[in-house]
Design a protein around this motif. Structure first.
Motif, PDB file in Angstrom:
ATOM      1  N   THR A 185      -6.824   7.696  16.080  1.00 36.59           N
ATOM      2  CA  THR A 185      -7.721   7.923  15.022  1.00 36.59           C
ATOM      3  C   THR A 185      -6.008   8.289  13.959  1.00 36.59           C
ATOM      4  O   THR A 185      -6.622   9.775  14.223  1.00 36.59           O
ATOM      5  N   PRO A 186      -5.247   8.131  15.017  1.00 36.58           N
ATOM      6  CA  PRO A 186      -4.141   9.151  14.464  1.00 36.58           C
ATOM      7  C   PRO A 186      -3.939   9.428  12.618  1.00 36.58           C
ATOM      8  O   PRO A 186      -4.449   8.707  11.907  1.00 36.58           O
ATOM      9  N   SER A 187      -3.768  10.286  12.576  1.00 32.42           N
ATOM     10  CA  SER A 187      -4.102  10.487  10.703  1.00 32.42           C
ATOM     11  C   SER A 187      -3.076  12.256   9.864  1.00 32.42           C
ATOM     12  O   SER A 187      -2.487  12.316  11.056  1.00 32.42           O
ATOM     13  N   ASP A 188      -3.245  11.653   8.981  1.00 33.31           N
ATOM     14  CA  ASP A 188      -2.665  13.098   8.331  1.00 33.31           C
ATOM     15  C   ASP A 188      -2.064  11.937   6.690  1.00 33.31           C
ATOM     16  O   ASP A 188      -1.036  12.038   7.274  1.00 33.31           O
ATOM     17  N   GLY A 189      -2.405  13.032   5.186  1.00 36.51           N
ATOM     18  CA  GLY A 189      -1.808  12.116   4.317  1.00 36.51           C
ATOM     19  C   GLY A 189      -0.266  13.046   3.961  1.00 36.51           C
ATOM     20  O   GLY A 189      -0.407  14.256   4.802  1.00 36.51           O
ATOM     21  N   SER A 190       0.510  12.636   3.634  1.00 36.52           N
ATOM     22  CA  SER A 190       1.482  13.561   2.983  1.00 36.52           C
ATOM     23  C   SER A 190       2.045  13.391   2.081  1.00 36.52           C
ATOM     24  O   SER A 190       2.726  14.585   1.965  1.00 36.52           O
ATOM     25  N   TRP A 191       1.004  14.002   0.290  1.00 43.05           N
ATOM     26  CA  TRP A 191       1.693  13.643  -0.694  1.00 43.05           C
ATOM     27  C   TRP A 191       0.239  15.876  -0.817  1.00 43.05           C
ATOM     28  O   TRP A 191       0.989  16.234  -2.079  1.00 43.05           O
ATOM     29  N   ILE A 242      11.965  12.178   1.236  1.00 42.91           N
ATOM     30  CA  ILE A 242      12.081  11.064   1.575  1.00 42.91           C
ATOM     31  C   ILE A 242      11.293  10.037   0.650  1.00 42.91           C
ATOM     32  O   ILE A 242      11.787   8.714   1.099  1.00 42.91           O
ATOM     33  N   PHE A 243      10.325  10.390  -0.560  1.00 44.84           N
ATOM     34  CA  PHE A 243       9.401   9.278  -0.747  1.00 44.84           C
ATOM     35  C   PHE A 243      10.510   9.378  -1.785  1.00 44.84           C
ATOM     36  O   PHE A 243      10.077   8.162  -2.462  1.00 44.84           O
ATOM     37  N   LEU A 244      10.269  10.296  -1.955  1.00 45.44           N
ATOM     38  CA  LEU A 244      11.713   9.740  -3.663  1.00 45.44           C
ATOM     39  C   LEU A 244      13.148  10.000  -3.593  1.00 45.44           C
ATOM     40  O   LEU A 244      14.080  10.594  -4.055  1.00 45.44           O
ATOM     41  N   PRO A 245      13.405   9.134  -2.776  1.00 43.63           N
ATOM     42  CA  PRO A 245      15.151   9.069  -2.601  1.00 43.63           C
ATOM     43  C   PRO A 245      15.834   8.683  -3.886  1.00 43.63           C
ATOM     44  O   PRO A 245      16.089   7.647  -4.835  1.00 43.63           O
ATOM     45  N   GLY A 246      16.559   9.736  -4.428  1.00 44.77           N
ATOM     46  CA  GLY A 246      17.321   8.849  -5.338  1.00 44.77           C
ATOM     47  C   GLY A 246      17.423   8.926  -6.557  1.00 44.77           C
ATOM     48  O   GLY A 246      17.042   8.863  -7.324  1.00 44.77           O
ATOM     49  N   GLY A 247      15.768  10.002  -6.446  1.00 45.12           N
ATOM     50  CA  GLY A 247      15.122  10.224  -8.203  1.00 45.12           C
ATOM     51  C   GLY A 247      13.968   9.246  -8.143  1.00 45.12           C
ATOM     52  O   GLY A 247      13.734   9.166  -9.469  1.00 45.12           O
ATOM     53  N   ARG A 248      13.605   7.532  -6.897  1.00 47.39           N
ATOM     54  CA  ARG A 248      13.129   7.084  -7.237  1.00 47.39           C
ATOM     55  C   ARG A 248      12.092   6.390  -6.333  1.00 47.39           C
ATOM     56  O   ARG A 248      12.400   6.352  -5.938  1.00 47.39           O
ATOM     57  N   LEU A 250       0.599  -1.177  -0.192  1.00 49.11           N
ATOM     58  CA  LEU A 250      -0.414   0.103  -0.027  1.00 49.11           C
ATOM     59  C   LEU A 250       1.437   1.421  -0.449  1.00 49.11           C
ATOM     60  O   LEU A 250       0.552   2.772  -0.736  1.00 49.11           O
ATOM     61  N   LEU A 251       2.497   1.339   0.837  1.00 45.45           N
ATOM     62  CA  LEU A 251       2.940   2.251   0.905  1.00 45.45           C
ATOM     63  C   LEU A 251       3.788   2.594  -0.712  1.00 45.45           C
ATOM     64  O   LEU A 251       3.694   3.421  -0.960  1.00 45.45           O
ATOM     65  N   ALA A 252       3.685   1.212  -1.342  1.00 43.81           N
ATOM     66  CA  ALA A 252       4.905   2.534  -3.078  1.00 43.81           C
ATOM     67  C   ALA A 252       3.607   2.318  -3.787  1.00 43.81           C
ATOM     68  O   ALA A 252       3.777   2.693  -4.687  1.00 43.81           O
ATOM     69  N   ASP A 253       2.847   1.807  -3.404  1.00 42.87           N
ATOM     70  CA  ASP A 253       1.339   2.199  -4.753  1.00 42.87           C
ATOM     71  C   ASP A 253       0.554   3.562  -4.202  1.00 42.87           C
ATOM     72  O   ASP A 253       0.495   4.221  -5.194  1.00 42.87           O
ATOM     73  N   ASN A 254       0.773   3.761  -2.314  1.00 43.49           N
ATOM     74  CA  ASN A 254       0.209   5.376  -2.770  1.00 43.49           C
ATOM     75  C   ASN A 254       1.541   6.331  -3.455  1.00 43.49           C
ATOM     76  O   ASN A 254       0.979   7.401  -4.043  1.00 43.49           O
ATOM     77  N   ILE A 255       3.129   5.992  -3.024  1.00 44.24           N
ATOM     78  CA  ILE A 255       3.895   7.149  -3.186  1.00 44.24           C
ATOM     79  C   ILE A 255       4.201   7.107  -4.908  1.00 44.24           C
ATOM     80  O   ILE A 255       4.061   7.877  -5.742  1.00 44.24           O
ATOM     81  N   ALA A 286       7.063  14.918  -5.826  1.00 40.40           N
ATOM     82  CA  ALA A 286       8.128  15.146  -6.511  1.00 40.40           C
ATOM     83  C   ALA A 286       7.853  17.001  -6.474  1.00 40.40           C
ATOM     84  O   ALA A 286       8.854  17.590  -6.273  1.00 40.40           O
ATOM     85  N   SER A 287       6.577  17.161  -6.400  1.00 35.34           N
ATOM     86  CA  SER A 287       6.620  18.930  -6.763  1.00 35.34           C
ATOM     87  C   SER A 287       7.393  19.645  -4.908  1.00 35.34           C
ATOM     88  O   SER A 287       6.762  20.686  -5.050  1.00 35.34           O
ATOM     89  N   TYR A 288       6.969  19.016  -4.062  1.00 33.54           N
ATOM     90  CA  TYR A 288       8.130  19.809  -2.788  1.00 33.54           C
ATOM     91  C   TYR A 288       9.209  19.034  -2.281  1.00 33.54           C
ATOM     92  O   TYR A 288       9.572  17.464  -2.311  1.00 33.54           O
TER      93      TYR A 288
END
Length: 568
Positions: free
Chosen positions: A393-399, A167-173, A146-151, A159-161
């Motif tokens: 119920t902790p939350s807040d998405g990151s994209w 963190i989410f696209l280390p090394g550009g991938r 699920l993490l891989a799919d969301n990224i 990529a815009s930030y």
């Protein structure tokens, strides 16, 4: 009947959480002598590391606690809009939309909520419970599907930030399933809070917790957040951070079949769970077969009615008078029930019954053909050997908002659940809380046991939660069977997330519900959307249930996401 895993039973304590390493963290605290509050905070903080696409360490964390002595309270764990934000900003400058980025930022509440819970009801320090989150941020853990799919699905946003991309696209991938995912900046942020606590440890546990709190809200972390917001054109300030503490509020509670159902207040959607449950009961669901057409129809129409009242009335009770007692009263329930046709689905959303200045919502035909789903939020619950129960119920998405460079956190972007129009009950206003979908809940059973339960899933949350409740208390299922049974969800009301889509009649149904039932529902006017056999869109319910008669705790977790339970 439905379970792919066993219900887990224990005699001492149990924990269930949205990731197996978070459940492990909570269980380690329990085994070390901590209580349910200590363990729940450990699991909850860990979720912010282990589900970084769905939960943020600096996000929201609504908490519901019931002590062994029967004391109940809620810790809102929901931040306010900055004091300096103009109420009409989004209507005036953004075309009635809340854009991605820092403008949707409210005060980050989760660190305060966890520390407040520990101060009031815990036995351990911040470092004691945060050590597991810190370790997983520093040392990493395996990327799961699920993490891989969301990224993958949100690569452009990440990529815009620059801070997010690092963190989410280390090394550009994109990271792949099974690779190690490391969050070094987040580890340093948590370590700073732990170090500040240690400096004050000679003055006692509470002084240490206060120091950890000050590190985030008045120290170097707050300064970095405020400076970043100023650079990016946001409104969140040092003063907003320094002045924040979560509201401590009573639970909303109602009796149902001899049990007592507890939710948080109308700053979240929790009371809609109660209204829908009472409507179903009044409508005769107790006599209906599980997942029959009559059962699903009454359930769905009751959800529509409760969500209509959520739309017309729910918001921050510090800013408006939410008529909860009237909404949950017999005469209002009777009036809502009278609108339900047992043979025909209401095509849209019921209108107002109680007075409201907010006009009824209407669908926009230009909107997309499927709901915009924000796959954020997780859940954790604990019951300990003394009978204390914890639900969060902790939350807040990151994209859709940027990471603060060097900190590894995203200050809460939960402003996305306010309406741009300040005239709406949950409209934007300085110092006001958005209306939250996350809503931890609990049942005190007629036998004297306790059952914390909850789920991620946005507007599907109360629907998934109530289906599991009925599966357990009406249909007699074991906890894990109740969780894995096929589910369904209505979207026939305005979404809680921008752009607040509205899909009249839409009813999504997992395909394990028999085809004949789905066809009968369609013949009654439901717009059926077929889901796969199991989907994370149907929620991910976690449950711990104690039974004083057997002396056992039953725990279950939903395989629709990487959730696990542990009991001993």
């Amino acid at each position: 009947m439905y379970a792919t895993r066993p219900t887990l039973y224990g005699t001492r304590h149990a924990v269930s959480a949205g990731h197996y390493l978070a459940a492990s963290a909570g269980f380690a605290v329990l085994e070390a002598g901590g209580n349910a509050i200590d363990a729940g905070c450990a699991a909850g903080i860990a979720l912010g590391v282990l589900l970084p696409d769905l939960v943020n360490v600096a996000g929201v964390a609504p908490i519901l606690i019931r002590k062994a002595d029967g004391t109940v309270e809620t810790i809102a764990g929901l931040g306010t809009w900055p004091k300096s934000i103009p109420a009409d900003l989004f209507m005036r400058e953004h075309g009635g939309k809340i854009p991605n980025g820092v403008l949707r930022t409210v005060v980050p509440a989760a660190p305060d909520a966890w520390i407040t819970a520990l101060e009031r009801h815990g036995t351990m320090g911040f470092g004691d419970v945060a050590q597991y989150a810190l370790r997983h941020a520093r040392d990493g853990y395996a990327v799961y599907p699920l993490l891989a799919d969301n990224i993958r699905d949100h690569e452009a946003e990440y990529a815009s930030y620059p801070g997010s991309a690092a963190i989410f696209l280390p090394g550009g991938r994109r990271p792949q399933v099974g690779e190690k995912f490391i969050q070094s900046d987040l580890a340093r942020t948590l370590q700073y809070m732990v170090d500040e606590e240690k400096k004050a440890s000679g003055k006692g546990r509470l002084a240490g917790l206060a120091a950890a709190h000050a590190a985030f809200y008045r120290g170097d972390i707050a300064r970095e957040i405020a400076a970043f917001m100023q650079r990016e054109g946001g409104y969140l300030s040092m003063a907003d951070l320094a002045g924040y503490r979560s509201c401590i509020e009573p639970a909303v509670r109602r009796s149902w079949r001899g049990h007592e159902v507890l939710t948080c207040g109308p700053w979240c959607q929790g009371p809609a769970l109660l209204e829908a449950l009472l409507l179903m009961e009044k409508g005769g669901i107790a006599g209906m077969a599980h997942n029959s057409a009559d059962y699903i129809h009454l359930f769905t129409e009751s959800i529509k009615a409760a969500m209509a009242d959520r739309e017309y009335h729910f918001g921050d009770p510090a800013f408006l008078d939410v008529p909860l007692d009237r909404l949950l009263a017999e005469d209002h329930l009777s009036a809502r029930l009278a609108e339900i046709d047992p043979r025909r689905a209401l095509p849209g959303m019921p209108g107002k019954i109680l007075g409201s200045n907010h006009p009824p919502a209407s669908p926009d035909p230009s909107l997309r053909s499927a709901p915009m789903v924000e796959a954020d939020t997780s859940y954790c619950c604990v019951v300990d050997r003394w009978g204390n129960a914890f639900s969060a119920t902790p939350s807040d998405g990151s994209w859709n908002s940027p990471v603060v460079p060097g900190l590894g956190i995203i200050p809460s972007n939960r402003g996305s659940q306010s309406r741009p129009d300040p005239a709406h009950p949950c409209g934007v206003a300085p110092g006001k809380r958005p209306r939250l979908t996350p809503n931890p809940a609990m049942i005190v059973t007629a036998a004297g046991g306790v059952m914390p339960f909850g789920t991620p899933g946005g507007d599907v949350q109360i629907q998934a939660m109530l289906q599991v409740v009925l599966n357990i208390f009406q249909h007699g299922m074991e906890v894990q069977d109740a969780i894995e049974a096929p589910r369904f969800a209505s979207y026939s009301f305005p979404s809680s997330f921008a752009p607040f889509d509205f899909f009249p009649g839409r009813l999504a149904v997992e395909s394990r519900v028999p085809q004949a039932v789905r066809e009968e529902l369609a013949s009654r006017g439901h717009d059926i959307k077929d889901w796969p056999e199991k989907t994370w869109l149907a929620g991910t319910v976690e449950v711990v249930k104690s039974d004083p008669q057997t002396g056992l705790l039953a725990a279950g977790a939903d395989p629709r996401r990487p959730a696990y339970a542990i009991a001993a």
